[in-house]
Scaffold this motif. Structure first.
Motif, PDB file in Angstrom:
ATOM      1  N   TYR A   1       0.834  -1.197   0.000  1.00 36.45           N
ATOM      2  CA  TYR A   1       0.000   0.000   0.000  1.00 36.45           C
ATOM      3  C   TYR A   1       0.872   1.252   0.000  1.00 36.45           C
ATOM      4  O   TYR A   1       0.607   2.206  -0.734  1.00 36.45           O
ATOM      5  N   GLU A   2       1.923   1.255   0.801  1.00 36.79           N
ATOM      6  CA  GLU A   2       2.809   2.418   0.844  1.00 36.79           C
ATOM      7  C   GLU A   2       3.486   2.643  -0.508  1.00 36.79           C
ATOM      8  O   GLU A   2       3.635   3.776  -0.943  1.00 36.79           O
ATOM      9  N   ILE A   3       3.877   1.580  -1.174  1.00 39.20           N
ATOM     10  CA  ILE A   3       4.474   1.727  -2.509  1.00 39.20           C
ATOM     11  C   ILE A   3       3.485   2.408  -3.443  1.00 39.20           C
ATOM     12  O   ILE A   3       3.841   3.354  -4.159  1.00 39.20           O
ATOM     13  N   LEU A   4       2.237   1.965  -3.420  1.00 38.57           N
ATOM     14  CA  LEU A   4       1.226   2.582  -4.279  1.00 38.57           C
ATOM     15  C   LEU A   4       1.019   4.057  -3.935  1.00 38.57           C
ATOM     16  O   LEU A   4       0.907   4.901  -4.829  1.00 38.57           O
ATOM     17  N   THR A   5       0.973   4.382  -2.641  1.00 37.61           N
ATOM     18  CA  THR A   5       0.760   5.779  -2.265  1.00 37.61           C
ATOM     19  C   THR A   5       1.943   6.655  -2.665  1.00 37.61           C
ATOM     20  O   THR A   5       1.749   7.782  -3.117  1.00 37.61           O
ATOM     21  N   ARG A   6       3.149   6.140  -2.508  1.00 45.47           N
ATOM     22  CA  ARG A   6       4.337   6.925  -2.909  1.00 45.47           C
ATOM     23  C   ARG A   6       4.320   7.174  -4.420  1.00 45.47           C
ATOM     24  O   ARG A   6       4.623   8.269  -4.879  1.00 45.47           O
ATOM     25  N   LEU A   7       3.970   6.143  -5.178  1.00 51.38           N
ATOM     26  CA  LEU A   7       3.918   6.313  -6.634  1.00 51.38           C
ATOM     27  C   LEU A   7       2.801   7.267  -7.035  1.00 51.38           C
ATOM     28  O   LEU A   7       2.973   8.071  -7.962  1.00 51.38           O
ATOM     29  N   SER A   8       1.673   7.225  -6.349  1.00 54.93           N
ATOM     30  CA  SER A   8       0.546   8.077  -6.729  1.00 54.93           C
ATOM     31  C   SER A   8       0.865   9.559  -6.550  1.00 54.93           C
ATOM     32  O   SER A   8       0.317  10.394  -7.254  1.00 54.93           O
ATOM     33  N   SER A   9       1.758   9.889  -5.620  1.00 55.95           N
ATOM     34  CA  SER A   9       2.088  11.292  -5.387  1.00 55.95           C
ATOM     35  C   SER A   9       3.342  11.742  -6.129  1.00 55.95           C
ATOM     36  O   SER A   9       3.705  12.908  -6.075  1.00 55.95           O
ATOM     37  N   ALA A  10       3.998  10.830  -6.826  1.00 55.35           N
ATOM     38  CA  ALA A  10       5.213  11.177  -7.579  1.00 55.35           C
ATOM     39  C   ALA A  10       4.836  11.793  -8.931  1.00 55.35           C
ATOM     40  O   ALA A  10       3.784  11.472  -9.486  1.00 55.35           O
ATOM     41  N   PRO A  11       5.683  12.657  -9.463  1.00 52.78           N
ATOM     42  CA  PRO A  11       5.421  13.216 -10.789  1.00 52.78           C
ATOM     43  C   PRO A  11       5.241  12.103 -11.821  1.00 52.78           C
ATOM     44  O   PRO A  11       6.049  11.176 -11.897  1.00 52.78           O
ATOM     45  N   GLY A  12       4.148  12.170 -12.562  1.00 52.23           N
ATOM     46  CA  GLY A  12       3.869  11.156 -13.569  1.00 52.23           C
ATOM     47  C   GLY A  12       3.537   9.800 -12.982  1.00 52.23           C
ATOM     48  O   GLY A  12       3.503   8.811 -13.706  1.00 52.23           O
ATOM     49  N   GLN A  13       3.312   9.762 -11.671  1.00 46.50           N
ATOM     50  CA  GLN A  13       3.028   8.518 -10.945  1.00 46.50           C
ATOM     51  C   GLN A  13       4.084   7.449 -11.222  1.00 46.50           C
ATOM     52  O   GLN A  13       3.793   6.270 -11.364  1.00 46.50           O
TER      53      GLN A  13
ATOM     54  N   GLY B   1      -3.459  10.909   2.153  1.00 47.06           N
ATOM     55  CA  GLY B   1      -4.624  10.509   1.395  1.00 47.06           C
ATOM     56  C   GLY B   1      -4.149   9.535   0.349  1.00 47.06           C
ATOM     57  O   GLY B   1      -3.108   8.913   0.514  1.00 47.06           O
ATOM     58  N   PRO B   2      -4.857   9.420  -0.767  1.00 47.00           N
ATOM     59  CA  PRO B   2      -4.414   8.499  -1.795  1.00 47.00           C
ATOM     60  C   PRO B   2      -2.982   8.755  -2.252  1.00 47.00           C
ATOM     61  O   PRO B   2      -2.338   7.858  -2.749  1.00 47.00           O
ATOM     62  N   GLY B   3      -2.453   9.957  -2.030  1.00 47.01           N
ATOM     63  CA  GLY B   3      -1.087  10.241  -2.459  1.00 47.01           C
ATOM     64  C   GLY B   3      -0.042  10.078  -1.393  1.00 47.01           C
ATOM     65  O   GLY B   3       1.129  10.315  -1.631  1.00 47.01           O
ATOM     66  N   ASP B   4      -0.422   9.712  -0.170  1.00 43.24           N
ATOM     67  CA  ASP B   4       0.558   9.575   0.907  1.00 43.24           C
ATOM     68  C   ASP B   4       0.228   8.370   1.763  1.00 43.24           C
ATOM     69  O   ASP B   4      -0.917   7.994   1.898  1.00 43.24           O
ATOM     70  N   GLY B   5       1.292   7.781   2.392  1.00 46.62           N
ATOM     71  CA  GLY B   5       1.169   6.533   3.121  1.00 46.62           C
ATOM     72  C   GLY B   5       0.527   6.611   4.428  1.00 46.62           C
ATOM     73  O   GLY B   5       0.132   5.718   5.054  1.00 46.62           O
TER      74      GLY B   5
ATOM     75  N   LEU C   1       2.861   3.491 -11.459  1.00 41.63           N
ATOM     76  CA  LEU C   1       1.526   3.118 -11.012  1.00 41.63           C
ATOM     77  C   LEU C   1       0.622   2.973 -12.231  1.00 41.63           C
ATOM     78  O   LEU C   1       0.584   3.859 -13.086  1.00 41.63           O
ATOM     79  N   THR C   2      -0.080   1.866 -12.333  1.00 40.53           N
ATOM     80  CA  THR C   2      -1.003   1.658 -13.451  1.00 40.53           C
ATOM     81  C   THR C   2      -2.369   2.260 -13.105  1.00 40.53           C
ATOM     82  O   THR C   2      -2.642   2.600 -11.952  1.00 40.53           O
ATOM     83  N   GLY C   3      -3.232   2.337 -14.106  1.00 39.17           N
ATOM     84  CA  GLY C   3      -4.594   2.790 -13.858  1.00 39.17           C
ATOM     85  C   GLY C   3      -5.300   1.898 -12.861  1.00 39.17           C
ATOM     86  O   GLY C   3      -6.030   2.373 -11.976  1.00 39.17           O
ATOM     87  N   GLU C   4      -5.084   0.601 -12.967  1.00 39.01           N
ATOM     88  CA  GLU C   4      -5.668  -0.352 -12.013  1.00 39.01           C
ATOM     89  C   GLU C   4      -5.109  -0.128 -10.615  1.00 39.01           C
ATOM     90  O   GLU C   4      -5.833  -0.224  -9.616  1.00 39.01           O
ATOM     91  N   GLY C   5      -3.819   0.210 -10.527  1.00 37.53           N
ATOM     92  CA  GLY C   5      -3.216   0.502  -9.228  1.00 37.53           C
ATOM     93  C   GLY C   5      -3.827   1.738  -8.593  1.00 37.53           C
ATOM     94  O   GLY C   5      -4.099   1.757  -7.383  1.00 37.53           O
ATOM     95  N   LEU C   6      -4.084   2.757  -9.391  1.00 34.89           N
ATOM     96  CA  LEU C   6      -4.710   3.973  -8.880  1.00 34.89           C
ATOM     97  C   LEU C   6      -6.134   3.680  -8.411  1.00 34.89           C
ATOM     98  O   LEU C   6      -6.549   4.143  -7.344  1.00 34.89           O
TER      99      LEU C   6
END
Length: 165
Positions: free
Chosen positions: A44-56, A161-165, A103-108
């Motif tokens: 989950y933390e990996i997904l949140t870190r990627l969601s808040s990174a530039p270009g995911q 939120g969705p962008g942070d762990g 992060l893929t669309g499914e991951g988001l």
């Protein structure tokens, strides 16, 4: 080499309270994530870190540093997320030896579905038990601990939120 001093009663109380609370909170978070998405807290933390990174997307080495895991540990976790379509790995455009996690669309979508339950657990079992001054103190204390171990401490003002762990 001299032995470090034993913990006095106050220090032991603080240590044991930290251990108990951190283990119980981690267990609640793991239970919620498993029930809502089948993810582990690390995933989950990996997904949140990627969601808040530039270009995911983020270089694997930087992602490993942020989630405080070894490169091989991150490679394993990203591989698990890749198998279920939540993350993909691509070559780094600026360095062909580098690898980026994306992060893929499914991951988001998975993150957006899972985040409300995660936030509810974090609030119910941690955040909502403290007033503003206590939260400020806790933040300062935890940053001090992380800094003593050489961790890069994130700046203030980051929302969870969705962008942070």
């Amino acid at each position: 080499m001299t032995e470090p001093p034993w913990l006095n009663a106050r220090e032991m109380d603080a240590w044991l309270a930290y251990l108990t609370a951190s283990h119980l909170l981690e267990r609640r978070i793991e239970e919620q994530l498993k029930a809502d998405s089948g993810l582990t807290h690390s995933q989950y933390e990996i997904l949140t870190r990627l969601s808040s990174a530039p270009g995911q997307r983020m270089r694997m080495t930087e992602l490993a540093r942020l989630v405080v895991v070894s490169k091989s540990g991150l490679t394993y976790q990203v591989g698990q997320l890749e198998k279920i379509g939540l993350v993909e790995r691509v070559s780094c455009p600026s360095d062909e030896r580098g690898v980026m996690a994306v992060l893929t669309g499914e991951g988001l979508r998975c993150l957006e579905k899972t985040a409300p339950g995660h936030l509810a657990v974090v609030r119910a079992f941690l955040i909502d038990h403290f007033g503003p001054d206590e939260l400020t103190s806790m933040t300062r204390i935890m940053r001090k601990v992380a800094s003593a171990m050489g961790a890069a401490v994130p700046p203030s003002g980051i929302s969870v939120g969705p962008g942070d762990g």
